[in-house]
Design a protein around this motif. Structure first.
Motif, PDB file in Angstrom:
ATOM      1  N   GLU A 472       0.847  -1.192   0.000  1.00  0.00           N
ATOM      2  CA  GLU A 472       0.000   0.000   0.000  1.00  0.00           C
ATOM      3  C   GLU A 472       0.884   1.245   0.000  1.00  0.00           C
ATOM      4  O   GLU A 472       1.798   1.373   0.816  1.00  0.00           O
ATOM      5  CB  GLU A 472      -0.901  -0.006   1.238  1.00  0.00           C
ATOM      6  CG  GLU A 472      -1.785   1.206   1.397  1.00  0.00           C
ATOM      7  CD  GLU A 472      -2.646   1.126   2.653  1.00  0.00           C
ATOM      8  OE1 GLU A 472      -3.184   2.160   3.068  1.00  0.00           O
ATOM      9  OE2 GLU A 472      -2.757   0.013   3.220  1.00  0.00           O
ATOM     10  N   GLY A 474       0.473   5.521  -0.114  1.00  0.00           N
ATOM     11  CA  GLY A 474      -0.527   6.574  -0.022  1.00  0.00           C
ATOM     12  C   GLY A 474      -0.004   7.816   0.666  1.00  0.00           C
ATOM     13  O   GLY A 474       1.174   7.919   1.028  1.00  0.00           O
ATOM     14  N   GLU A 476      -1.558  10.967   3.518  1.00  0.00           N
ATOM     15  CA  GLU A 476      -2.600  11.621   4.302  1.00  0.00           C
ATOM     16  C   GLU A 476      -2.380  13.126   4.242  1.00  0.00           C
ATOM     17  O   GLU A 476      -1.292  13.617   4.495  1.00  0.00           O
ATOM     18  CB  GLU A 476      -2.578  11.163   5.755  1.00  0.00           C
ATOM     19  CG  GLU A 476      -3.605  11.889   6.632  1.00  0.00           C
ATOM     20  CD  GLU A 476      -3.469  11.539   8.104  1.00  0.00           C
ATOM     21  OE1 GLU A 476      -2.912  12.367   8.857  1.00  0.00           O
ATOM     22  OE2 GLU A 476      -3.914  10.438   8.479  1.00  0.00           O
ATOM     23  N   VAL A 487      -5.473   9.282   0.281  1.00  0.00           N
ATOM     24  CA  VAL A 487      -5.583   8.580  -1.000  1.00  0.00           C
ATOM     25  C   VAL A 487      -4.470   7.545  -1.052  1.00  0.00           C
ATOM     26  O   VAL A 487      -3.359   7.793  -0.568  1.00  0.00           O
ATOM     27  CB  VAL A 487      -5.501   9.538  -2.208  1.00  0.00           C
ATOM     28  CG1 VAL A 487      -6.693  10.479  -2.229  1.00  0.00           C
ATOM     29  CG2 VAL A 487      -4.209  10.339  -2.190  1.00  0.00           C
ATOM     30  N   ASN A 488      -4.762   6.376  -1.625  1.00  0.00           N
ATOM     31  CA  ASN A 488      -3.726   5.355  -1.727  1.00  0.00           C
ATOM     32  C   ASN A 488      -3.992   4.399  -2.873  1.00  0.00           C
ATOM     33  O   ASN A 488      -5.104   4.318  -3.420  1.00  0.00           O
ATOM     34  CB  ASN A 488      -3.546   4.604  -0.405  1.00  0.00           C
ATOM     35  CG  ASN A 488      -4.645   3.594  -0.129  1.00  0.00           C
ATOM     36  OD1 ASN A 488      -5.387   3.178  -1.012  1.00  0.00           O
ATOM     37  ND2 ASN A 488      -4.767   3.183   1.116  1.00  0.00           N
ATOM     38  N   TYR A 489      -2.938   3.705  -3.236  1.00  0.00           N
ATOM     39  CA  TYR A 489      -2.989   2.610  -4.204  1.00  0.00           C
ATOM     40  C   TYR A 489      -2.547   1.348  -3.478  1.00  0.00           C
ATOM     41  O   TYR A 489      -1.561   1.368  -2.715  1.00  0.00           O
ATOM     42  CB  TYR A 489      -2.061   2.886  -5.391  1.00  0.00           C
ATOM     43  CG  TYR A 489      -1.607   1.627  -6.095  1.00  0.00           C
ATOM     44  CD1 TYR A 489      -2.399   1.032  -7.066  1.00  0.00           C
ATOM     45  CD2 TYR A 489      -0.383   1.029  -5.772  1.00  0.00           C
ATOM     46  CE1 TYR A 489      -1.987  -0.135  -7.704  1.00  0.00           C
ATOM     47  CE2 TYR A 489       0.035  -0.135  -6.400  1.00  0.00           C
ATOM     48  CZ  TYR A 489      -0.768  -0.711  -7.364  1.00  0.00           C
ATOM     49  OH  TYR A 489      -0.362  -1.858  -7.981  1.00  0.00           O
ATOM     50  N   SER A 490      -3.259   0.253  -3.701  1.00  0.00           N
ATOM     51  CA  SER A 490      -2.909  -1.010  -3.065  1.00  0.00           C
ATOM     52  C   SER A 490      -2.866  -2.119  -4.107  1.00  0.00           C
ATOM     53  O   SER A 490      -3.760  -2.224  -4.964  1.00  0.00           O
ATOM     54  CB  SER A 490      -3.927  -1.382  -1.983  1.00  0.00           C
ATOM     55  OG  SER A 490      -3.951  -0.430  -0.944  1.00  0.00           O
ATOM     56  N   PHE A 510      -7.608   1.431  -6.131  1.00  0.00           N
ATOM     57  CA  PHE A 510      -7.436   2.831  -5.720  1.00  0.00           C
ATOM     58  C   PHE A 510      -8.491   3.143  -4.683  1.00  0.00           C
ATOM     59  O   PHE A 510      -9.674   2.806  -4.849  1.00  0.00           O
ATOM     60  CB  PHE A 510      -7.591   3.779  -6.908  1.00  0.00           C
ATOM     61  CG  PHE A 510      -7.712   5.228  -6.498  1.00  0.00           C
ATOM     62  CD1 PHE A 510      -6.581   5.966  -6.175  1.00  0.00           C
ATOM     63  CD2 PHE A 510      -8.951   5.848  -6.412  1.00  0.00           C
ATOM     64  CE1 PHE A 510      -6.687   7.291  -5.777  1.00  0.00           C
ATOM     65  CE2 PHE A 510      -9.062   7.168  -6.025  1.00  0.00           C
ATOM     66  CZ  PHE A 510      -7.926   7.891  -5.704  1.00  0.00           C
ATOM     67  N   ALA A 512      -9.830   6.235  -1.664  1.00  0.00           N
ATOM     68  CA  ALA A 512      -9.738   7.585  -1.095  1.00  0.00           C
ATOM     69  C   ALA A 512     -10.704   7.665   0.073  1.00  0.00           C
ATOM     70  O   ALA A 512     -11.801   7.089   0.032  1.00  0.00           O
ATOM     71  CB  ALA A 512     -10.083   8.644  -2.137  1.00  0.00           C
TER      72      ALA A 512
END
Length: 519
Positions: A472, A474, A476, A487-490, A510, A512
């Motif tokens: 993960e 992302g 903050e 928001v993050n990408y995993s 994706f 959020a």
């Protein structure tokens, strides 16, 4: 006394004589009768021109808002329009898990000294706060169909990770808390974002209320170093498990530690010891905006039911847990490290868990085993021993930081080949790195988190095994003290625990999350 009577008379005349649209009023007093009049006359002396205070204040506020709008100087980071004590309240709410006994009216870190007078009622000491998290999830790629060779990607930590999903409420929390006396503190927290699953396979129902916490802290000493916590609360196992979701950087807790206590809570009795100097260190970290896990003692022990959150006890045995953690100021190593804090600790628990049983069916329907068969094979009414140990290390980001946790143990888990629950080993954990950037259109914390787990997920029927590997990345963004965006990408590789065939699925997601806090 005469002045008091005159003041009352003036207020009475103002209230009765000034219309909402009137700008001001001339008042006169009869020098013999002391009566007030709104017009001149014999023996009347003018007192002066009077205005309605509320109209004047309202006009000033309207003018101030208009001026800011015209000038374009008002931003989301501009908090001058907030009440004077808003900073205190927000900082207090962030620190409530660290030191819930702080009087926001006296200051962020001033211990509350309660009055013991007939006029001081317990309900005057009750406070409200809370937060809401709204998420958006989108699967870019991965297994989404739900067949034997292509199972749907799901996550036990976020029900919004699935096909045909957009916005969800992750949490809607309202906390009721306060010091009933100098030796008794209460905390009640319901959540209004609980999902009720339809057992027949239909659509689930959303946004039901569920009790999360309901406990009392009973203090044994005036300095609050020793206390007993009674009720439903977080079980002191792990570090991230104890950290409030309102403060956590990553969107979800790690599976490996959370599988020990799903939903983090249970009903029981816990004893905690926190020396005063550690209380002060945790308060100081919170004051600096650091995300601590809360005060669960440098030492803690407890007993609890063990069947997990809001479930009836199912056997005569209880779980026993022991918790330890200690924050070190690294200034003792070098002056350049003064203020850098490293927290390390270890935990352990042991208990007997009684599983629930359900039907098992493979994707191609070639094998269909009933829950009663699994129960018979496993031993009717049998309890399965669960034992774990865990370690953690946290360097608070000032500006660089990291977190790492790992746990090992053994527990009962389903063997799919023989439809039987058997004792098996488990292990897993995570590593997370982060960097804090302050005062750049708000505060930013970019992070990267990797986790892995091989072990049981006891919250589901039949205590199935699960495999998790996840990366993960992302950031903050603390837009302002009441508003945060993550928001993050995993990249996920997970066992689908939402069906009985437990297929392995892989995909890219994706996500959020917008969080707003209320105090």
């Amino acid at each position: 006394m005469k002045f008091k009577k005159l003041s009352i008379a003036i207020m009475s005349v103002l209230g009765a004589a000034i219309s909402p649209d009137a700008a001001s009023l001339e008042l006169y007093v009869d020098i013999e009768t002391k009566q007030l009049y709104a017009e001149p006359g014999p023996n009347r002396t003018k007192l002066g021109d009077f205005e309605r205070v509320d109209d004047k204040a309202s006009a000033k506020a309207d003018n101030a808002i208009a001026n800011r709008a015209v000038s374009g100087k008002e931003t989301m980071q501009d908090e001058q329009a907030l009440p004077e004590d808003m900073d205190v309240k927000m900082a207090r709410a962030r620190a409530v898990d660290v030191d819930p006994h702080v009087d926001t009216r006296a200051g962020v870190h001033t211990p509350r000294k309660l009055k013991e007078t007939p006029e001081d009622h317990w309900y005057d000491r009750i406070n409200l706060r809370g937060y809401t998290q709204m998420r958006y999830n989108h699967l870019f790629s991965g297994d989404r169909v739900g067949s034997r060779d292509n199972p749907e990607l799901r996550s036990v930590m976020d029900s919004g990770v699935k096909d045909n999903q957009n916005f969800t409420f992750r949490r809607v929390r309202l906390v009721i808390y306060g010091d009933i006396s100098n030796f008794l503190y209460l905390y009640i927290q319901p959540d209004f974002a609980t999902t009720v699953r339809n057992q027949s396979g239909g659509e689930s129902s959303l946004h039901f209320a569920q009790l999360r916490d309901a406990y009392a802290d009973i203090y044994l000493t005036k300095d609050h170093e020793y206390r007993i916590r009674a009720g439903q609360s977080k079980v002191p196992f792990g570090w991230e498990n104890l950290q409030s979701s309102q403060n956590r950087i990553a969107l979800d807790r790690n599976d490996a530690i959370n599988s020990a206590v799903p939903s983090e809570r249970d009903l029981g009795l816990f004893a905690y010891y926190t020396p005063t100097h550690v209380q002060e260190l945790w308060k100081d970290l919170s004051k600096k905006g650091q995300k601590t896990s809360g005060d669960y003692g440098v030492l803690g022990v407890g007993i609890y039911n063990g069947q997990s959150l809001n479930k009836e006890e199912a056997n005569d045995g209880m779980y026993f847990v022991a918790h330890s953690t200690y924050p070190f100021d690294l200034g003792f190593m070098s002056d350049s490290l003064s203020g850098q804090v490293l927290e390390v600790g270890a935990d352990a628990f042991s208990g007997k868990f009684k599983p629930t049983f359900g039907n098992f069916k493979t994707f191609d329907d070639s094998i269909n085993i009933s829950g009663s068969t699994i129960e018979a094979n496993s031993g009717k009414n049998r309890d399965f021993t669960e034992q774990r140990v865990a370690v953690h290390a946290i360097l608070f980001p000032q500006p660089f930081g990291f977190q790492a946790e790992w746990n090992w143990g053994n527990a009962g888990a389903l063997n799919v080949d023989n439809a039987r629950i058997e004792q098996t080993s488990l292990s897993g954990g995570y590593v997370q790195a982060m960097y804090q950037i302050d005062d750049f259109y708000g505060n930013w914390i970019p992070y990267v988190k990797w986790q892995t787990y091989r072990g049981v997920w006891k919250a589901n029927a039949n205590m199935p095994k699960m495999e998790v590997d996840e990366l993960e990345i992302g950031v903050e963004w603390q837009i302002m003290k009441a508003l945060e965006l993550v928001v993050n990408y995993s990249h996920m590789n997970r066992t689908n625990m939402n069906n009985s065939a437990f297929g392995q699925a892989e995909g890219d997601v994706f996500r959020a999350q917008l969080q707003w806090n209320y105090y």
